[in-house]
Design a protein around this motif. Structure first.
Motif, PDB file in Angstrom:
ATOM      1  N   SER A  18      -9.405  -9.001 -21.425  1.00  0.00           N
ATOM      2  CA  SER A  18     -10.274  -8.303 -20.611  1.00  0.00           C
ATOM      3  C   SER A  18     -10.635  -9.689 -20.067  1.00  0.00           C
ATOM      4  O   SER A  18     -11.513  -9.064 -18.931  1.00  0.00           O
ATOM      5  CB  SER A  18     -11.465  -8.152 -21.836  1.00  0.00           C
ATOM      6  OG  SER A  18     -11.151  -7.016 -22.532  1.00  0.00           O
ATOM      7  N   ILE A  40      -6.608  -0.360 -31.119  1.00  0.00           N
ATOM      8  CA  ILE A  40      -6.771  -0.916 -29.497  1.00  0.00           C
ATOM      9  C   ILE A  40      -7.835   0.121 -28.935  1.00  0.00           C
ATOM     10  O   ILE A  40      -8.729  -0.323 -28.252  1.00  0.00           O
ATOM     11  CB  ILE A  40      -5.522  -1.224 -28.946  1.00  0.00           C
ATOM     12  CG1 ILE A  40      -4.745  -2.432 -29.681  1.00  0.00           C
ATOM     13  CG2 ILE A  40      -5.762  -1.506 -27.539  1.00  0.00           C
ATOM     14  CD1 ILE A  40      -3.205  -2.420 -29.110  1.00  0.00           C
ATOM     15  N   VAL A  43      -7.794  -8.214 -27.611  1.00  0.00           N
ATOM     16  CA  VAL A  43      -8.529  -7.471 -26.625  1.00  0.00           C
ATOM     17  C   VAL A  43      -9.463  -8.055 -25.666  1.00  0.00           C
ATOM     18  O   VAL A  43      -9.661  -8.123 -24.415  1.00  0.00           O
ATOM     19  CB  VAL A  43      -9.017  -6.304 -27.036  1.00  0.00           C
ATOM     20  CG1 VAL A  43      -9.986  -5.435 -26.288  1.00  0.00           C
ATOM     21  CG2 VAL A  43      -8.003  -5.354 -27.900  1.00  0.00           C
ATOM     22  N   THR A  96     -11.414  -0.644 -27.235  1.00  0.00           N
ATOM     23  CA  THR A  96     -11.526  -0.581 -25.989  1.00  0.00           C
ATOM     24  C   THR A  96     -12.384   0.718 -25.427  1.00  0.00           C
ATOM     25  O   THR A  96     -12.572   0.928 -24.216  1.00  0.00           O
ATOM     26  CB  THR A  96     -10.190  -0.563 -25.023  1.00  0.00           C
ATOM     27  OG1 THR A  96      -9.393   0.488 -25.636  1.00  0.00           O
ATOM     28  CG2 THR A  96      -9.700  -1.880 -25.382  1.00  0.00           C
ATOM     29  N   ILE A 118      -2.837  -2.405 -24.427  1.00  0.00           N
ATOM     30  CA  ILE A 118      -4.201  -3.150 -24.025  1.00  0.00           C
ATOM     31  C   ILE A 118      -4.529  -3.032 -22.687  1.00  0.00           C
ATOM     32  O   ILE A 118      -5.516  -2.674 -22.287  1.00  0.00           O
ATOM     33  CB  ILE A 118      -4.418  -4.621 -24.214  1.00  0.00           C
ATOM     34  CG1 ILE A 118      -4.634  -4.635 -26.118  1.00  0.00           C
ATOM     35  CG2 ILE A 118      -5.520  -5.275 -23.919  1.00  0.00           C
ATOM     36  CD1 ILE A 118      -4.495  -6.105 -26.434  1.00  0.00           C
TER      37      ILE A 118
END
Length: 330
Positions: A300, A245, A296, A249, A186
């Motif tokens: 973030s 992931i 995630v 993303t 991540i």
């Protein structure tokens, strides 16, 4: 019922999440660790919400200061990879800490919930491990956990200390250091870095909130004298996790690399949670895709915490420099 819970290893990934969950459930918590090395306790607000004791429990005669109704012992040098570089240190630290925690438990007559690891099973070609499966330590970390389990057993029989052992699977979620696969990929994805995923490895991923719910359930019910796998029981390939992931993303797919010949791990390491389900009525509630999406989002939103570890998640895995235990050890 509100309990006084001493969480040993409270500044770690599981410890931080467990302390937050225990406070939310109405328990009193004492945070015990050698220090807030990675800033989890400060950044999570726990230092302002609960008393703490910073002490190196690997030292002779070190012990817990505050009395407790229950001790949850999470403390360890926890990385399989780190133990391949520092085998004697991991074994010495983990067994010494456990001995001192149990001495404190004897003195205050408090039961101990000890977290071991499914790494004690080593690995196989895909069959589910149960609590009665043979133990096969492939790393010094796994050997240290087996040693601690045996010491707990000896004190339970020899001194009547109430203990239960929980073998944790591959947990993931908030506050996990980015030298583990989920937060590492991540962090790399959010930083525009390339990622790698080992092929041919099946692992059992469980959201940390499901794990803390089970740990608090055992504490609340006072389930002592048993051993449990705390796991999802569902295999997932490491490349599958990395690809998920990447999709979440918008990053490029992880590069596939072959499994090293000897790195302390087996090909498949999946444990059955059936005993815990039967005894506690617990079951995982977070499917892996949902858990990865939530994780995630958390990373973030908490870049200020993990960004300072860029030297580690930006390093390759050919040496110990990607390990936070290597960079932040005492």
């Amino acid at each position: 019922m509100s309990l006084k819970i001493s969480i040993v290893g409270a500044a770690g990934f599981v410890g931080t999440n467990l302390a937050l969950a225990a406070l939310e459930a109405g328990h009193e918590v004492c945070l015990v660790d050698v220090a807030d090395r990675l800033g989890r306790l400060r950044s999570s607000g726990l230092l302002d919400r609960a008393p703490h004791q910073f002490v190196d429990l690997s030292k002779p005669d070190a012990g817990l200061e505050a009395s407790a109704d229950v001790i949850v012992h999470l403390a360890a040098l926890p990385q399989v990879d780190f133990s391949m570089y520092e085998p004697a240190r991991v074994l010495t630290n983990n067994t010494a800490v456990t001995a001192n925690v149990l001495d404190s438990a004897r003195a205050m007559n408090a039961p101990v919930l000890f977290t071991s690891s499914i790494e004690v099973y080593g690995g196989n070609e895909g069959a589910l491990f149960t609590e009665n499966s043979p133990l096969l330590p492939l790393s010094p970390y796994a050997a240290s956990k087996i040693s601690c389990e045996e010491y707990l057993t000896s004190l339970r029989h020899g001194f009547g200390i109430e203990t239960t052992t929980v073998r944790l699977t591959n947990l993931y979620g908030p506050w996990q250091a980015p030298d583990r696969i989920v937060p590492r990929v991540i962090a790399q994805a959010l930083s525009g870095m390339k990622s790698e995923a080992v092929t041919g490895r099946l692992r059992d991923f469980l959201a940390v909130e499901d794990a803390t719910r089970a740990l608090l359930g055992l504490v609340d019910r006072g389930v002592w004298g048993e051993t449990f796998n705390l796991s999802a029981g569902l295999p997932a390939g490491l490349e599958e996790v990395a690809d998920a992931i990447a999709d979440l993303t918008g990053a490029r797919a992880a590069t596939r690399i072959n499994s090293p010949i000897r790195d302390g791990r087996g090909p498949s390491l999946i444990a059955s949670p059936a005993h815990l389900k039967e005894r506690l009525g617990w079951r995982p509630s977070t499917p892996l895709p949902d858990g990865l999406r939530t994780t995630v989002s958390w990373y973030s939103e908490h870049e200020s915490w993990w960004r300072r570890f860029e030297a580690q998640f930006g390093a390759d895995r050919d040496g110990p420099h990607f390990l936070l235990d290597h960079a932040y050890s005492f």
